[in-house]
Write a protein that holds these residues in place. Sequence first.
Motif, PDB file in Angstrom:
ATOM      1  N   LEU A 131       0.829  -1.212   0.000  1.00 40.68           N
ATOM      2  CA  LEU A 131       0.000   0.000   0.000  1.00 40.68           C
ATOM      3  C   LEU A 131       0.859   1.255   0.000  1.00 40.68           C
ATOM      4  CD1 LEU A 131      -2.817  -0.995   2.531  1.00 40.68           C
ATOM      5  CD2 LEU A 131      -2.729  -1.345   0.060  1.00 40.68           C
ATOM      6  N   ALA A 132       1.916   1.240  -0.809  1.00 39.65           N
ATOM      7  CA  ALA A 132       2.825   2.373  -0.903  1.00 39.65           C
ATOM      8  C   ALA A 132       3.201   2.576  -2.361  1.00 39.65           C
ATOM      9  CB  ALA A 132       4.069   2.135  -0.065  1.00 39.65           C
ATOM     10  N   SER A 133       3.775   3.742  -2.644  1.00 37.77           N
ATOM     11  CA  SER A 133       4.198   4.059  -4.000  1.00 37.77           C
ATOM     12  C   SER A 133       5.713   3.901  -4.117  1.00 37.77           C
ATOM     13  CB  SER A 133       3.797   5.486  -4.359  1.00 37.77           C
ATOM     14  OG  SER A 133       4.398   5.888  -5.567  1.00 37.77           O
ATOM     15  N   ARG A 134       6.167   3.510  -5.315  1.00 40.45           N
ATOM     16  CA  ARG A 134       7.617   3.418  -5.532  1.00 40.45           C
ATOM     17  C   ARG A 134       8.253   4.808  -5.521  1.00 40.45           C
ATOM     18  NH1 ARG A 134       9.182   1.560 -11.536  1.00 40.45           N
ATOM     19  NH2 ARG A 134      11.207   2.298 -10.774  1.00 40.45           N
ATOM     20  N   ASN A 135       7.425   5.831  -5.757  1.00 42.66           N
ATOM     21  CA  ASN A 135       7.929   7.209  -5.726  1.00 42.66           C
ATOM     22  C   ASN A 135       7.619   7.814  -4.368  1.00 42.66           C
ATOM     23  OD1 ASN A 135       6.513   6.877  -8.776  1.00 42.66           O
ATOM     24  ND2 ASN A 135       8.679   7.425  -8.695  1.00 42.66           N
ATOM     25  N   ALA A 136       8.640   8.197  -3.651  1.00 42.01           N
ATOM     26  CA  ALA A 136       8.479   8.695  -2.285  1.00 42.01           C
ATOM     27  C   ALA A 136       9.259   9.995  -2.103  1.00 42.01           C
ATOM     28  CB  ALA A 136       8.967   7.638  -1.299  1.00 42.01           C
TER      29      ALA A 136
END
Length: 644
Positions: A131-136
């Motif tokens: 539940l996270a994005s590869r772009n942080a």
Amino acid sequence: MGLFRKITYSFLLFLLVSLFGLSPTFAVTGEHPVLIISSYNPDARQTSGNIYDFMEEFERLGGKAPIALENMNCKSFSESPLWKSKMKEILDKYQGKRAPVLLVLIGQEAWAAYLSQEDSVRGNIPVLTALASRNAIILPDDSVDLKTWMPDAVDFFDNYADSSIKAGFVYEYDVEANVNLIKKLYPDTRNVAFISDNSYGGVSLQAHVVAEMKKHPELNLILLDGRTNTIYTISDKLHELPPNTAVLLGTWRVDMYDGYFMRNATYTMMEAAGDIPTFSITSVGIGYWAVGGINPAYRPLGKDMARQAVRLLQGPDSDRVEVEVIPNKVMMDSKIVKEQKLDLSFIHQPIEMVNETPSFYEQYKYHIWTVGTILVVLLTGLFVSLYFYYHTKKLKDELEDSESALREAKDRAEESSRLKSAFLANMSHEIRTPLNAIVGFSDVLASGGSSEDEQQGYVDIIKTNSDLLLRLINDILDVSRLEADRVTFTFENCDVVPLCQRVLASVSQARKSENEFIFECDRESMDMRTDTQRLQQVIINLLSNADKFTRNGKITLKLEVDENKRVAIFSVSDTGTGIPLEKQKLVFERFEKLNEYVQGTGLGLSICKLTVEKWGGEIWVDPGYTDGARFMFTHPLDIEQPKK
């Protein structure tokens, strides 16, 4: 039962977090647990559902480690400087015997807070994320002005590929693909207004959009940032957007005052945007506002996370890094596409259409199924009823036919009994008459005293009556053998013209008749295959019968040929008493005598009928002949095999 447990667990988790603001630890007693750290996305159902699925599947797959759950209780981006320390506090709690065997990070904030830690804090514990994005973005220090801070986006695969994160599932928000979609559908676009909220997801997504838009210098990027706006100020700015602008939706849940807004906020923006083409990079607004967008194919990940966790803990390839990027999909609003007549032919991948007008069948399929089921039931009932009706009618008809057959059989039996009685009476008379003559004149001869001429007369009488008795017995035997099908016909080539002439002459001489016997035939000869003896018997019987009922008249034997039907037609006509029309069919019955006072057994015509039918012919009385009686019968010209 499993569904009830899942709903109950999710509800309790949501209550503990949202109502009391707790950061609970759900841990099974034991050492070295699987530690789940959730950043608490406001969409509690999604988070709690994935956690429950993870726990259930982990246990089903044989996971032995206890599970501990920690919640960072992250809200707006205004609190982001605290997240790094919250993560450190949680990690510090699990040291020594409580050191986790696996760390599961759920949510963008937990993911970013962990990546922001020093290497010494992160340690070597394998990490699984979801539940996270590869772009942080890396979390800021306390000194940073969060409202104006423009962080740089970092990519997990480029910047943290060598970290302890071994598995998980990350989203990839494809800004490039969405911008190209806007340019293809609205080529006059000169400005892109990006809307993002005051959450970590909104800020990190904005940083990613800023970086990606540098690839499109021809487009002006307008940032509608939730860190410095409320729903009302953004609505005002949407009214003021320059021409040829397209809106790109990111996220919107938290505004600059940390107030939570759900779908009602985007509805307000939609009213303010008017006719501005709007696209979504996260699926927000699709179905009621946005034209479409290229978004991650969101799905429940709990069970997939459990399988990866078991692999990391037990599998032989536990050292393999397996972070899966959730694929994207194209979503378009069918209603808007049709209204604006947008051409989607350039999209070479499947398109998920929303607001698509369903077909008549899809709209009313349950009604159709119901009506169809009712019709099937009614038709089935109708067919069953018809089956039983016709079956019953058939049984009734069969019963009526059986009853009719029984009556007919009864009548035949009674008639047969009557005929038998008549036959016995007739036979007793017919047999007694010649026997009396034979016995009487034999006694006279035996007593003597008669002259030689008288004795010769007695002998002639005895011979005549003996012949009569013999013929009577032969007729009875012939009928019995013909009816029992024990007569074998011997067919051979024969010229029937001279045969008829000989039979006519013999009958005329034997009967010593006063009648005139005539033969008619337009041929001098005619060859055919026949049983000569049986054919003669039939002709003799018919001629003798005609002579019996004719006095001083004419008896004619006629032979004709029907080439079309390939039969020979024989007829015997007389000028005698004739046969009443109503009795013409009865004359061929056994024991039937029209005149009880005329000598005979009533078997001759029956023998003729059986014999003619035996070789495949027909016999009948000509109803159109009125000068007496005319009997006719046929004989096939082409008989290859004899009938048995």
